[in-house]
Motif scaffolding. Structure first.
Motif, short mmCIF file in Angstrom:
data_model
loop_
_atom_site.label_atom_id
_atom_site.label_comp_id
_atom_site.label_asym_id
_atom_site.label_seq_id
_atom_site.Cartn_x
_atom_site.Cartn_y
_atom_site.Cartn_z
N MET A 1 0.84 -1.18 0.00
CA MET A 1 0.00 0.00 0.00
C MET A 1 0.89 1.24 0.00
N ILE A 2 0.41 2.26 -0.69
CA ILE A 2 1.11 3.53 -0.78
C ILE A 2 0.58 4.45 0.31
N THR A 3 1.49 5.06 1.06
CA THR A 3 1.10 6.10 2.00
C THR A 3 1.48 7.43 1.37
N VAL A 4 0.50 8.31 1.28
CA VAL A 4 0.69 9.62 0.67
C VAL A 4 0.66 10.65 1.79
N TYR A 5 1.75 11.40 1.92
CA TYR A 5 1.84 12.47 2.91
C TYR A 5 1.67 13.80 2.19
N GLY A 6 0.81 14.63 2.74
CA GLY A 6 0.59 15.92 2.11
C GLY A 6 -0.37 16.76 2.92
N ILE A 7 -1.02 17.68 2.23
CA ILE A 7 -1.99 18.58 2.84
C ILE A 7 -3.24 18.53 1.99
N LYS A 8 -4.39 18.40 2.63
CA LYS A 8 -5.63 18.14 1.89
C LYS A 8 -6.00 19.23 0.90
N ASN A 9 -5.62 20.47 1.14
CA ASN A 9 -5.99 21.53 0.20
C ASN A 9 -4.89 21.85 -0.82
N CYS A 10 -3.87 21.00 -0.89
CA CYS A 10 -2.79 21.17 -1.87
C CYS A 10 -3.26 20.58 -3.21
N ASP A 11 -3.22 21.38 -4.26
CA ASP A 11 -3.67 20.91 -5.58
C ASP A 11 -2.88 19.70 -6.07
N THR A 12 -1.57 19.70 -5.86
CA THR A 12 -0.75 18.59 -6.32
C THR A 12 -1.11 17.31 -5.57
N CYS A 13 -1.36 17.43 -4.28
CA CYS A 13 -1.78 16.26 -3.50
C CYS A 13 -3.13 15.75 -3.98
N ARG A 14 -4.05 16.66 -4.23
CA ARG A 14 -5.37 16.25 -4.73
C ARG A 14 -5.25 15.53 -6.07
N ASN A 15 -4.41 16.06 -6.96
CA ASN A 15 -4.20 15.42 -8.26
C ASN A 15 -3.59 14.03 -8.10
N ALA A 16 -2.64 13.90 -7.20
CA ALA A 16 -2.00 12.61 -6.97
C ALA A 16 -3.00 11.60 -6.42
N LEU A 17 -3.80 12.03 -5.45
CA LEU A 17 -4.80 11.12 -4.86
C LEU A 17 -5.84 10.71 -5.89
N LYS A 18 -6.24 11.65 -6.72
CA LYS A 18 -7.22 11.35 -7.78
C LYS A 18 -6.63 10.32 -8.76
N ALA A 19 -5.37 10.52 -9.14
CA ALA A 19 -4.72 9.60 -10.07
C ALA A 19 -4.60 8.20 -9.46
N LEU A 20 -4.22 8.12 -8.20
CA LEU A 20 -4.10 6.82 -7.55
C LEU A 20 -5.45 6.11 -7.50
N LYS A 21 -6.49 6.86 -7.20
CA LYS A 21 -7.84 6.28 -7.14
C LYS A 21 -8.26 5.78 -8.52
N GLU A 22 -8.04 6.60 -9.55
CA GLU A 22 -8.42 6.22 -10.91
C GLU A 22 -7.66 4.98 -11.38
#
Length: 118
Positions: A1-22
């Motif tokens: 499993m991948i652990t993603v560290y970031g901040i919820k309102n960071c655009d780059t983090c949101r894009n990364a999480l969206k890509a992982l989900k997709e």
């Protein structure tokens, strides 16, 4: 499993999480502001990626630091700065398979693909 560290309102983090989900990649998100930051994590990231890659010098937090804090940088000073100001960490930081990947540019995406290839 991948652990993603970031901040919820960071655009780059949101894009990364969206890509992982997709892509259907199993992951968990650790919000640096809400969930905090462990010194052991910072030390691991510094060892794996180096402070030059881990330190975000483009953000508002960096620009707001007093000039004295931004000068004469070494790993010990960087570690303290990152622990005191987690938003100085370039985001996102991925941990998987004992590896650390920083950012979400083309090179980081390629490395993630390599690490998650079946």
């Amino acid at each position: 499993m991948i652990t993603v560290y970031g901040i919820k309102n960071c655009d780059t983090c949101r894009n990364a999480l969206k890509a992982l989900k997709e892509q259907g990649r199993e992951h968990s998100f650790h919000d640096l502001r809400v969930d905090g930051l462990r010194e052991e994590s910072v030390v691991q990231w510094l060892d794996a990626a180096g402070w030059e890659k881990l330190l975000n010098r483009r953000g508002t937090t960096w620009r707001k630091l007093p000039e004295a804090e931004r000068e004469n940088l070494d790993e010990l000073k960087i570690k303290r700065l990152l622990l005191d100001n987690p938003t100085l960490i370039k985001r996102p930081v991925f941990e998987l398979a004992g590896e650390v990947v920083v950012g979400f540019d083309a090179a980081a995406k390629a490395r993630l693909d390599e690490l998650t290839a079946d």
